[in-house]
Write a protein that holds these residues in place. Sequence first.
Motif, mmCIF file in Angstrom:
data_model
loop_
_atom_site.group_PDB
_atom_site.id
_atom_site.type_symbol
_atom_site.label_atom_id
_atom_site.label_comp_id
_atom_site.label_asym_id
_atom_site.label_seq_id
_atom_site.Cartn_x
_atom_site.Cartn_y
_atom_site.Cartn_z
ATOM 1 N N HIS A 97 -23.688 7.415 -14.214
ATOM 2 C CA HIS A 97 -23.541 8.233 -15.417
ATOM 3 C C HIS A 97 -24.702 9.231 -15.483
ATOM 4 N N PHE A 98 -24.375 10.514 -15.446
ATOM 5 C CA PHE A 98 -25.381 11.568 -15.576
ATOM 6 C C PHE A 98 -25.327 12.099 -17.009
ATOM 7 N N TYR A 122 -27.826 6.703 -15.101
ATOM 8 C CA TYR A 122 -27.611 5.260 -15.090
ATOM 9 C C TYR A 122 -26.684 4.862 -13.941
ATOM 10 N N LEU A 123 -27.123 3.883 -13.186
ATOM 11 C CA LEU A 123 -26.276 3.232 -12.206
ATOM 12 C C LEU A 123 -25.882 1.888 -12.796
ATOM 13 N N THR A 124 -24.612 1.748 -13.171
ATOM 14 C CA THR A 124 -24.157 0.538 -13.849
ATOM 15 C C THR A 124 -23.295 -0.311 -12.920
ATOM 16 N N PHE A 125 -23.338 -1.619 -13.165
ATOM 17 C CA PHE A 125 -22.564 -2.585 -12.375
ATOM 18 C C PHE A 125 -21.764 -3.463 -13.342
ATOM 19 N N LEU A 151 -29.291 0.380 -14.242
ATOM 20 C CA LEU A 151 -30.586 0.862 -13.786
ATOM 21 C C LEU A 151 -30.678 2.345 -14.088
ATOM 22 N N ASP A 152 -31.777 2.755 -14.719
ATOM 23 C CA ASP A 152 -31.997 4.170 -15.025
ATOM 24 C C ASP A 152 -32.792 4.798 -13.892
ATOM 25 N N ALA A 166 -34.334 -0.875 -16.721
ATOM 26 C CA ALA A 166 -33.206 -1.794 -16.604
ATOM 27 C C ALA A 166 -32.617 -2.091 -17.984
ATOM 28 N N ASP A 167 -31.311 -2.324 -18.007
ATOM 29 C CA ASP A 167 -30.614 -2.632 -19.257
ATOM 30 C C ASP A 167 -29.498 -3.624 -18.938
#
Length: 233
Positions: A97-98, A122-125, A151-152, A166-167
């Motif tokens: 997500h940009f 954000y790189l989300t899993f 992860l941002d 991290a979130d």
Amino acid sequence: MRRTIYILSLVVLSSLSVFAQKERVKNQPYADMKWFHLGFHVGLHAQDLILTNSGVTADGETWFAEIPSYSPGFSVGVIGDMYLNPYFNLRVTPTVHFGEKLVVFREQTTGDRYEANLRSTYLTFPIDIKYSALRLNNYRPYLIGGVYGALDMGRKKGNALLLKGADFGLEVGIGCDIYLPFFKLCPELKFCFGLVDVLQKDRSDLIDKELMKYTDALSKATSRMVVLTFNFE
């Protein structure tokens, strides 16, 4: 009695005839029976933060923060879908997500204003369970929900505000599978709710210590995101 049975028979036959007329030729009738399949998605999103103001006064100033508006961002990712049974699927959808968030600070007494622009990649899993309703012709609505880690990768140190790298959170959504001749197109709307405090309070990275008052003005920040994607499967 015979007349009643005759009338009921006509009603039933008429109903069956109308129902039959609503039936359509199904595209990809066995698409949902694959044990595993891949896809990709693209879409838009809006990032948000739930801010808890501390009300702390520093140097005679008390600042309060808010996010007054949202800026659309771009999302792209891949889909891995595992068949569990006719109604449930297990899905993994790594996504990038940009986007950005504009946090506006206002001083309580003077009304002075300060803006902090937070850019995030954000790189989300996400790991989700998808529950699908019965298929009607070439449409099949569904609900989806699960957990995600993020992860941002775009955070920049030295800004007035800094979020943790991290979130973790929960997500729920709705969508609809549209069966086309060669693939499925699936519009999907998801709501993501962060569960941890992502405000970085240790600001040893700040060169200008005067900016520390904006971090001190907040006691907590949790992430929110709304994502509209178009899945191609």
